[in-house]
Design an enzyme around this catalytic site. Structure first.
Site, mmCIF file in Angstrom:
data_model
loop_
_atom_site.group_PDB
_atom_site.id
_atom_site.type_symbol
_atom_site.label_atom_id
_atom_site.label_comp_id
_atom_site.label_asym_id
_atom_site.label_seq_id
_atom_site.Cartn_x
_atom_site.Cartn_y
_atom_site.Cartn_z
ATOM 1 N N GLU A 17 -96.203 -36.934 -37.939
ATOM 2 C CA GLU A 17 -94.946 -36.250 -38.243
ATOM 3 C C GLU A 17 -94.462 -35.599 -36.957
ATOM 4 O O GLU A 17 -95.240 -34.958 -36.263
ATOM 5 C CB GLU A 17 -95.184 -35.183 -39.318
ATOM 6 C CG GLU A 17 -93.925 -34.478 -39.744
ATOM 7 C CD GLU A 17 -94.207 -33.277 -40.636
ATOM 8 O OE1 GLU A 17 -94.432 -33.460 -41.839
ATOM 9 O OE2 GLU A 17 -94.188 -32.141 -40.111
ATOM 10 N N PHE A 19 -90.985 -33.476 -34.961
ATOM 11 C CA PHE A 19 -89.943 -32.465 -35.162
ATOM 12 C C PHE A 19 -88.712 -32.804 -34.344
ATOM 13 O O PHE A 19 -88.855 -33.017 -33.132
ATOM 14 C CB PHE A 19 -90.505 -31.197 -34.517
ATOM 15 C CG PHE A 19 -90.684 -30.031 -35.400
ATOM 16 C CD1 PHE A 19 -91.432 -30.126 -36.542
ATOM 17 C CD2 PHE A 19 -90.118 -28.803 -35.049
ATOM 18 C CE1 PHE A 19 -91.624 -29.025 -37.327
ATOM 19 C CE2 PHE A 19 -90.308 -27.700 -35.831
ATOM 20 C CZ PHE A 19 -91.063 -27.811 -36.975
ATOM 21 N N PRO A 20 -87.510 -32.833 -34.900
ATOM 22 C CA PRO A 20 -86.342 -33.014 -34.016
ATOM 23 C C PRO A 20 -86.227 -31.814 -33.082
ATOM 24 O O PRO A 20 -86.628 -30.707 -33.448
ATOM 25 C CB PRO A 20 -85.152 -33.021 -34.972
ATOM 26 C CG PRO A 20 -85.709 -33.149 -36.333
ATOM 27 C CD PRO A 20 -87.113 -32.640 -36.296
ATOM 28 N N HIS A 77 -87.104 -36.994 -43.217
ATOM 29 C CA HIS A 77 -87.260 -36.021 -44.301
ATOM 30 C C HIS A 77 -85.839 -35.664 -44.730
ATOM 31 O O HIS A 77 -85.011 -35.292 -43.905
ATOM 32 C CB HIS A 77 -87.991 -34.779 -43.802
ATOM 33 C CG HIS A 77 -89.429 -35.033 -43.496
ATOM 34 N ND1 HIS A 77 -90.389 -34.043 -43.505
ATOM 35 C CD2 HIS A 77 -90.077 -36.176 -43.174
ATOM 36 C CE1 HIS A 77 -91.567 -34.579 -43.197
ATOM 37 N NE2 HIS A 77 -91.393 -35.867 -42.986
ATOM 38 N N GLY A 108 -86.149 -28.950 -50.026
ATOM 39 C CA GLY A 108 -85.853 -28.285 -48.757
ATOM 40 C C GLY A 108 -86.117 -26.800 -48.825
ATOM 41 O O GLY A 108 -86.118 -26.186 -49.894
ATOM 42 N N LYS A 185 -91.783 -35.661 -60.314
ATOM 43 C CA LYS A 185 -91.249 -36.429 -59.168
ATOM 44 C C LYS A 185 -91.799 -37.865 -59.216
ATOM 45 O O LYS A 185 -91.088 -38.820 -58.921
ATOM 46 C CB LYS A 185 -91.623 -35.746 -57.847
ATOM 47 C CG LYS A 185 -90.956 -34.380 -57.670
ATOM 48 C CD LYS A 185 -91.066 -33.833 -56.246
ATOM 49 C CE LYS A 185 -92.266 -32.978 -56.018
ATOM 50 N NZ LYS A 185 -92.194 -32.173 -54.776
ATOM 51 N N GLN A 196 -98.729 -30.658 -48.338
ATOM 52 C CA GLN A 196 -98.680 -29.529 -47.413
ATOM 53 C C GLN A 196 -100.056 -29.410 -46.767
ATOM 54 O O GLN A 196 -101.058 -29.848 -47.355
ATOM 55 C CB GLN A 196 -98.349 -28.257 -48.217
ATOM 56 C CG GLN A 196 -98.052 -27.033 -47.404
ATOM 57 C CD GLN A 196 -96.951 -27.278 -46.391
ATOM 58 O OE1 GLN A 196 -97.210 -27.881 -45.337
ATOM 59 N NE2 GLN A 196 -95.751 -26.843 -46.689
HETATM 60 P P1 FAD Z 1 -89.519 -29.260 -55.578
HETATM 61 O O1 FAD Z 1 -90.466 -30.345 -55.897
HETATM 62 O O2 FAD Z 1 -88.174 -29.327 -56.165
HETATM 63 O O3 FAD Z 1 -90.211 -27.891 -55.900
HETATM 64 C C1 FAD Z 1 -89.631 -26.646 -55.525
HETATM 65 C C2 FAD Z 1 -90.132 -25.550 -56.456
HETATM 66 O O4 FAD Z 1 -89.526 -25.715 -57.738
HETATM 67 C C3 FAD Z 1 -91.643 -25.575 -56.702
HETATM 68 O O5 FAD Z 1 -92.084 -24.242 -56.841
HETATM 69 C C4 FAD Z 1 -91.782 -26.333 -58.010
HETATM 70 O O6 FAD Z 1 -92.957 -25.985 -58.713
HETATM 71 C C5 FAD Z 1 -90.529 -25.889 -58.750
HETATM 72 N N1 FAD Z 1 -90.004 -26.896 -59.672
HETATM 73 C C6 FAD Z 1 -89.892 -28.228 -59.463
HETATM 74 N N2 FAD Z 1 -89.366 -28.822 -60.539
HETATM 75 C C7 FAD Z 1 -89.110 -27.842 -61.452
HETATM 76 C C8 FAD Z 1 -88.552 -27.817 -62.746
HETATM 77 N N3 FAD Z 1 -88.137 -28.923 -63.355
HETATM 78 N N4 FAD Z 1 -88.436 -26.614 -63.361
HETATM 79 C C9 FAD Z 1 -88.853 -25.467 -62.770
HETATM 80 N N5 FAD Z 1 -89.396 -25.441 -61.528
HETATM 81 C C10 FAD Z 1 -89.510 -26.609 -60.884
HETATM 82 N N6 FAD Z 1 -88.737 -28.681 -45.856
HETATM 83 C C11 FAD Z 1 -87.634 -28.890 -45.112
HETATM 84 O O7 FAD Z 1 -86.654 -28.166 -45.246
HETATM 85 N N7 FAD Z 1 -87.620 -29.923 -44.199
HETATM 86 C C12 FAD Z 1 -88.664 -30.757 -44.018
HETATM 87 O O8 FAD Z 1 -88.631 -31.662 -43.187
HETATM 88 C C13 FAD Z 1 -89.827 -30.548 -44.795
HETATM 89 N N8 FAD Z 1 -90.911 -31.356 -44.675
HETATM 90 C C14 FAD Z 1 -91.986 -31.175 -45.487
HETATM 91 C C15 FAD Z 1 -93.077 -32.033 -45.368
HETATM 92 C C16 FAD Z 1 -94.183 -31.874 -46.198
HETATM 93 C C17 FAD Z 1 -95.375 -32.818 -46.047
HETATM 94 C C18 FAD Z 1 -94.209 -30.844 -47.164
HETATM 95 C C19 FAD Z 1 -95.392 -30.669 -48.059
HETATM 96 C C20 FAD Z 1 -93.124 -29.963 -47.267
HETATM 97 C C21 FAD Z 1 -92.011 -30.114 -46.443
HETATM 98 N N9 FAD Z 1 -90.905 -29.254 -46.518
HETATM 99 C C22 FAD Z 1 -89.814 -29.467 -45.725
HETATM 100 C C23 FAD Z 1 -90.954 -28.049 -47.342
HETATM 101 C C24 FAD Z 1 -90.229 -28.155 -48.680
HETATM 102 O O9 FAD Z 1 -88.873 -28.478 -48.516
HETATM 103 C C25 FAD Z 1 -90.362 -26.783 -49.336
HETATM 104 O O10 FAD Z 1 -91.699 -26.523 -49.656
HETATM 105 C C26 FAD Z 1 -89.439 -26.527 -50.512
HETATM 106 O O11 FAD Z 1 -89.523 -25.140 -50.794
HETATM 107 C C27 FAD Z 1 -89.800 -27.316 -51.750
HETATM 108 O O12 FAD Z 1 -89.473 -28.634 -51.632
HETATM 109 P P2 FAD Z 1 -90.004 -29.721 -52.687
HETATM 110 O O13 FAD Z 1 -89.387 -30.986 -52.338
HETATM 111 O O14 FAD Z 1 -91.463 -29.640 -52.844
HETATM 112 O O15 FAD Z 1 -89.263 -29.135 -53.988
#
Ligand code: FAD
Length: 305
Positions: A17, A19-20, A77, A108, A185, A196
């Site tokens: 992975e 970073f830009p 991403h 995000g 998902k 993570q």
């Molecule tokens: P979601 O899966 O939507 O989850 C977000 C929160 O909502 C969680 O607490 C989940 O439990 C909850 N949730 C999900 N679905 C529901 C539902 N139906 N009802 C109620 N609650 C729900 N972030 C960036 O901005 N840029 C990046 O490039 C980036 N890269 C990443 C790479 C990796 C490997 C990882 C693990 C994370 C990365 N992130 C990045 C961080 C991520 O965007 C954040 O952790 C963000 O807060 C959650 O994103 P998610 O896609 O997991 O969201």
């Protein structure tokens, strides 16, 4: 090429992975990182976008550029931050015509200055909705048209990755519930998971076990960030709610003023985690390089011996 297919191999798949750069700076650090690690034949390279809320544009172009320059799949991403559903579809078209074949679908992080994620009024609240939108496009269902497949549309064929959280997501107090959200998902079309980072291999292995128990049947790839500084691990642990195992924590506290000792300790700990993951049959490891190849290089040199 859908990168999820790579995990069908018996051998663990190593990916990177990057970073830009911030605010239009040069791509030197990204390319130097790849040039330094290319000898280990990374299977694909993920490019973050706005991680931890930072403003770093260029993700899609960099991912496409990596593919053109190195012939290695570049994976942008792609977050829901500040995007309407139509914006998302338009950007997916940019990706398609730029040769991108896999997308990391994320909700995000909130932009810096916002303490809470605020969905775009015409956008998505959760990542599963973005996954569903991409899956719909893969079935030729565009958002401007009815949800029925239209004979005049051409389906996309994106591979879809999503994020998992072995220590739980900081916004979800219940780890079981968070895992159910991961399952949502998967049900909506994700085809592999990258987690993570974590500091305790047992926490990851338990997470995988629990995921399998609830029917998650796609590859779960551990995210590993090679670290070498006391301040760095403390910051990440606090910022992302990731527990440092007690033994390591105590050792770090004892030696925190000895930079060399901390570096050695963290390098050994990370290598030990990777060896344990491989021994347990992990399909792959994704290394979060932070555009600093040295830590990843040291580990890959050992793993690829
Ligand atoms: P979601 O899966 O939507 O989850 C977000 C929160 O909502 C969680 O607490 C989940 O439990 C909850 N949730 C999900 N679905 C529901 C539902 N139906 N009802 C109620 N609650 C729900 N972030 C960036 O901005 N840029 C990046 O490039 C980036 N890269 C990443 C790479 C990796 C490997 C990882 C693990 C994370 C990365 N992130 C990045 C961080 C991520 O965007 C954040 O952790 C963000 O807060 C959650 O994103 P998610 O896609 O997991 O969201």
């Amino acid at each position: 090429m859908k990168v999820s297919n790579l995990y069908k191999d018996e051998k663990p798949v190593y990916s990177l992975e990057v970073f830009p750069p911030r605010n239009g700076e040069s791509l030197e650090a990204v390319y130097n990182t790849i040039d330094d690690l290319i000898t280990f034949s990374p299977a694909f390279i993920s490019v973050t976008g706005g991680a931890l809320g930072s403003m770093r544009g260029g993700t899609i172009a960099i991912a496409a550029g990596i593919k053109r320059k190195y012939g290695i799949e570049g994976i942008p991403h792609f977050t829901c931050v500040n995007k309407s559903i139509q914006d998302i579809e338009n950007m997916l078209m940019e990706m398609k015509f730029d040769g991108i074949e896999n997308v990391f679908a994320l909700r995000g992080d909130p932009p810096i200055g916002q303490d809470k994620f605020m969905p775009h009024p015409e956008g998505h609240k959760y990542a599963f909705e973005l996954v569903r939108q991409i899956k719909n496009l893969n079935e030729g269902k565009y958002c401007t048209l009815s949800t029925e497949k239209n004979s005049e549309t051409l389906p996309t064929n994106f591979g879809i990755a999503v994020a998992g959280y072995p220590d739980g997501h900081p916004e979800c107090p219940d780890k079981k519930m968070d895992l159910q959200h991961l399952k949502t998902k998967v049900n909506n079309g994700a085809d592999y998971i990258v987690t993570q980072l974590f500091f305790d291999t047992d926490v990851f292995l338990e997470f995988v076990e629990n995921a399998i128990k609830i029917g998650i049947d796609i590859p779960i790839i551990p995210g590993v960030m090679p670290m070498d500084k006391y301040g760095q691990i403390k910051f990440i642990s606090k910022q992302m709610g990731i527990e440092i195992p007690k033994k390591l924590k105590n050792k770090l506290e004892d030696f925190k003023d000895d930079k060399d000792a901390v570096k050695k300790m963290l390098e050994e700990h990370t290598l030990d985690m990777c060896n344990k993951l491989i021994a347990q049959g992990t399909p792959g490891i994704q290394f979060f390089t932070m555009d600093k190849p040295m830590g990843t290089r040291k580990i890959l040199e050992e793993l690829c011996k």
